[in-house]
Design a protein around this motif. Structure first.
Motif, PDB file in Angstrom:
ATOM      1  N   THR A  65     122.091 -23.567  -2.829  1.00 30.31           N
ATOM      2  CA  THR A  65     123.792 -23.782  -2.809  1.00 30.31           C
ATOM      3  C   THR A  65     124.326 -23.204  -1.553  1.00 30.31           C
ATOM      4  O   THR A  65     124.109 -22.323  -1.159  1.00 30.31           O
ATOM      5  N   GLU A  83     124.182 -16.899   1.414  1.00 33.56           N
ATOM      6  CA  GLU A  83     124.413 -15.429   1.379  1.00 33.56           C
ATOM      7  C   GLU A  83     125.786 -14.877   1.771  1.00 33.56           C
ATOM      8  O   GLU A  83     126.206 -13.795   1.757  1.00 33.56           O
ATOM      9  N   SER A 136     123.662 -28.245   4.866  1.00 34.26           N
ATOM     10  CA  SER A 136     123.484 -29.124   5.717  1.00 34.26           C
ATOM     11  C   SER A 136     122.342 -30.462   5.973  1.00 34.26           C
ATOM     12  O   SER A 136     121.402 -30.066   5.397  1.00 34.26           O
TER      13      SER A 136
HETATM   14  P1  ADP Z   1     126.050 -24.778   5.817  1.00 32.76           P
HETATM   15  O1  ADP Z   1     126.047 -25.211   7.253  1.00 32.76           O
HETATM   16  O2  ADP Z   1     127.152 -25.436   5.167  1.00 32.76           O
HETATM   17  O3  ADP Z   1     126.149 -23.427   5.685  1.00 32.76           O
HETATM   18  P2  ADP Z   1     123.291 -24.598   5.021  1.00 32.76           P
HETATM   19  O4  ADP Z   1     122.539 -25.743   5.207  1.00 32.76           O
HETATM   20  O5  ADP Z   1     123.124 -23.772   6.582  1.00 32.76           O
HETATM   21  O6  ADP Z   1     124.844 -25.035   5.309  1.00 32.76           O
HETATM   22  O7  ADP Z   1     123.355 -23.621   4.126  1.00 32.76           O
HETATM   23  C1  ADP Z   1     123.207 -24.207   2.811  1.00 32.76           C
HETATM   24  C2  ADP Z   1     122.372 -23.416   2.065  1.00 32.76           C
HETATM   25  O8  ADP Z   1     121.047 -23.314   2.682  1.00 32.76           O
HETATM   26  C3  ADP Z   1     122.633 -21.767   2.021  1.00 32.76           C
HETATM   27  O9  ADP Z   1     122.358 -21.125   0.549  1.00 32.76           O
HETATM   28  C4  ADP Z   1     121.706 -21.256   2.987  1.00 32.76           C
HETATM   29  O10 ADP Z   1     121.203 -19.598   2.877  1.00 32.76           O
HETATM   30  C5  ADP Z   1     120.351 -22.058   2.672  1.00 32.76           C
HETATM   31  N1  ADP Z   1     119.490 -21.972   4.139  1.00 32.76           N
HETATM   32  C6  ADP Z   1     119.705 -22.038   5.283  1.00 32.76           C
HETATM   33  N2  ADP Z   1     118.495 -22.239   6.055  1.00 32.76           N
HETATM   34  C7  ADP Z   1     117.689 -22.281   5.185  1.00 32.76           C
HETATM   35  C8  ADP Z   1     116.314 -22.724   5.079  1.00 32.76           C
HETATM   36  N3  ADP Z   1     115.569 -22.768   6.241  1.00 32.76           N
HETATM   37  N4  ADP Z   1     115.469 -22.833   3.955  1.00 32.76           N
HETATM   38  C9  ADP Z   1     116.026 -23.045   2.939  1.00 32.76           C
HETATM   39  N5  ADP Z   1     117.560 -22.551   2.652  1.00 32.76           N
HETATM   40  C10 ADP Z   1     118.192 -22.240   3.778  1.00 32.76           C
END
Ligand code: ADP
Length: 479
Positions: A152, A181, A233
């Motif tokens: 999430t 995080e 995202s």
């Molecule tokens: P935002 O751009 O809204 O921060 P993200 O897609 O980066 O969206 O983050 C959404 C969730 O995905 C967060 O919990 C983040 O920690 C997690 N996340 C980011 N990168 C990865 C990855 N490579 N694999 C799994 N989860 C990820």
């Protein structure tokens, strides 16, 4: 952090009903003033494996409870969320930045999914289908998928969790959650209340980590995980989808958006302006269904902008804990830089600054209006995720539908107008999973939430939401 119930502020992860320490930890900061809110356990692949194992062990006994029993436990969790809503909202605002009133709204909204799916647990009906011969009968049952890996985001640190965990648990699945995080405290507070509600050990686990990709990889590669549910995202959604392909896991993705907000010349301008301000500036513009492109028909373009200006001017920026704040800080420096870059690109291509446009202190950015926006600007193509309202002018219905659909995204769309035939045409013509017609309040536990195109697939909320966590089994009988 000053809470009525200090127990809600947990720093350890929650696995198999136990609060788990880690060798390492990471810091969580308040985006408003950059102060530290404390450290949280930084888990890795090994602990995630253990959490998945715990969820697998808990699965059969949990799914074998009667639906009524699961429902009662979920209702208790829901009641506790209401009981502690002020503390939950305080945690949320401090780690995420949104105004306290919005945070409180998110807690109540999040709890509504728990209530809804507590009821839906009892309505997982099958089917009886006429057979393909006189001696054949076909029956359909729906069964819980198994262990769910949920990931999430930070923009709704609480409700994005309940929207996944409640239907999963209602269906009889068990969950390992990795929250963002940036906002883990809201997730851990929900886990604390889940423990109090009597959700059995292993049924709901929270793995906090600063190494998202390692946890995501473990979810996708571990054969014990049967379903991945992700909100975040489009970039990360694509990574998870390709990783999940290896084990042909079921996936639900709620990804980015590029919402058009269309105002036709027969609309109530006052209502449209109010809807525009709400949907554009909620959470400082950081939601996936935030208005991103405002298309106003030629004849009312100037009137719309002149009515929009005072409403946007009146939005007070500041700390989410101050009662009159309407727009809090952006989540981090990257968000601030991206907001500035989008603004500069639009100005360099001919957009006019009508209101705002300044970076204030810290991560606060002034609510901004741009007029004369054009389709060649980055702000047209990208998810803004900041408090900038870009207003485009259009002439005809066909033109605006084409412009609105000219994006890889397809989550939410909004339009204002009165002509009923046009309402049908436009609503049908918009390539979006959700369409608000003379309203921007489109999200509730009663209505299916989700997108098309690169905004993802799968639905959360409504009678459809629970089916994401169920397999269909057909039984063919010879009699
Ligand atoms: P935002 O751009 O809204 O921060 P993200 O897609 O980066 O969206 O983050 C959404 C969730 O995905 C967060 O919990 C983040 O920690 C997690 N996340 C980011 N990168 C990865 C990855 N490579 N694999 C799994 N989860 C990820």
């Amino acid at each position: 952090m000053n809470l009525t119930n200090q127990q809600l502020l947990q720093h350890q992860a929650f696995i198999n009903g136990e609060w788990v320490k880690a060798e390492k930890s990471f810091e969580v900061k308040n985006p408003y003033d950059n102060t530290s809110l404390g450290e949280v356990a930084d888990l890795g692949a090994e602990e995630t494996k253990l959490a998945i194992e715990a969820a697998e062990n808990a699965f059969i006994p949990w799914k074998n409870l009667t639906a009524s029993k699961r429902s009662r436990i979920l209702k208790k969790w829901c009641a506790l969320q209401h009981k502690h809503k002020k503390d939950l909202a305080t945690i949320l605002t401090l780690e995420q930045g949104k105004p306290y009133a919005e945070a409180l709204g998110e807690i109540v909204y999040g709890a509504s999914f728990v209530e809804w799916f507590a009821e839906e647990a009892k309505r997982v009906y099958g089917d009886v289908i006429p057979g393909h011969g006189n001696d054949k009968r076909i029956t359909i049952i729906k069964q819980a998928i198994g262990v769910v890996g949920a990931i999430t985001p930070w923009n709704f640190p609480s409700a994005m969790i309940t929207r996944k965990v409640a239907p999963a648990l209602a269906a009889g699945c068990t969950v390992v959650l990795k929250p963002s995080e940036l906002t883990p405290f809201s997730a851990l507070a929900l886990a604390k209340l889940a423990e109090e509600a009597g959700i059995p050990p292993g049924v709901f686990n929270v793995v906090t980590s600063a190494k998202a990709s390692i946890i995501g990889q473990e979810f996708c590669s571990n054969p014990k995980v049967k379903k991945i549910s992700f909100t975040g995202s489009t970039r990360v959604g694509k990574i998870l989808l390709s990783q999940a392909a290896e084990g042909v896991k079921k996936v639900s993705l709620e990804l980015g958006g590029n919402a058009p907000f269309i105002v036709f010349d027969d609309a109530s301008i006052e209502e449209a302006v109010a809807g525009c301000v709400d949907s554009k500036f909620r959470n400082a513009g950081q939601t996936c269904i935030c208005t991103n492109r405002i298309f106003v028909q030629e004849g009312i373009y100037d009137a719309f902008i002149s009515k929009l200006i005072p409403k946007v001017k009146a939005l007070k920026t500041g700390s989410g804990m101050e009662v009159d704040t309407k727009v809090g800080p952006l989540i981090n420096m990257a968000a601030l830089e991206s907001t500035k870059a989008l603004l500069n690109d639009a100005l360099s291509k001919g957009a006019k600054m009508v209101e705002g446009g300044n970076h204030l202190e810290g991560l606060l950015f002034e609510p901004t209006i741009l007029s004369e926006a054009q389709a060649n600007m980055d702000i047209f193509k990208k998810e803004i995720f900041g408090p900038i309202a870009a207003v485009y002018k259009f002439q005809t219905e066909d033109e605006v539908i084409r412009l609105a659909n000219d994006t890889n995204y397809g989550l939410a769309a909004y339009f204002y107008g009165r002509d009923y035939a046009r309402i049908w045409r436009v609503a049908e013509g918009l390539e979006y999973g959700m369409v608000g017609i003379n309203t921007t309040l489109i999200s509730s536990s009663l209505s299916p939430f989700g997108g098309v195109k690169e905004s993802g697939f799968g639905r959360e909320g409504s009678k459809y939401g629970i089916s994401e966590y169920l397999n269909i089994k057909s039984m063919v009988w010879k009699i």
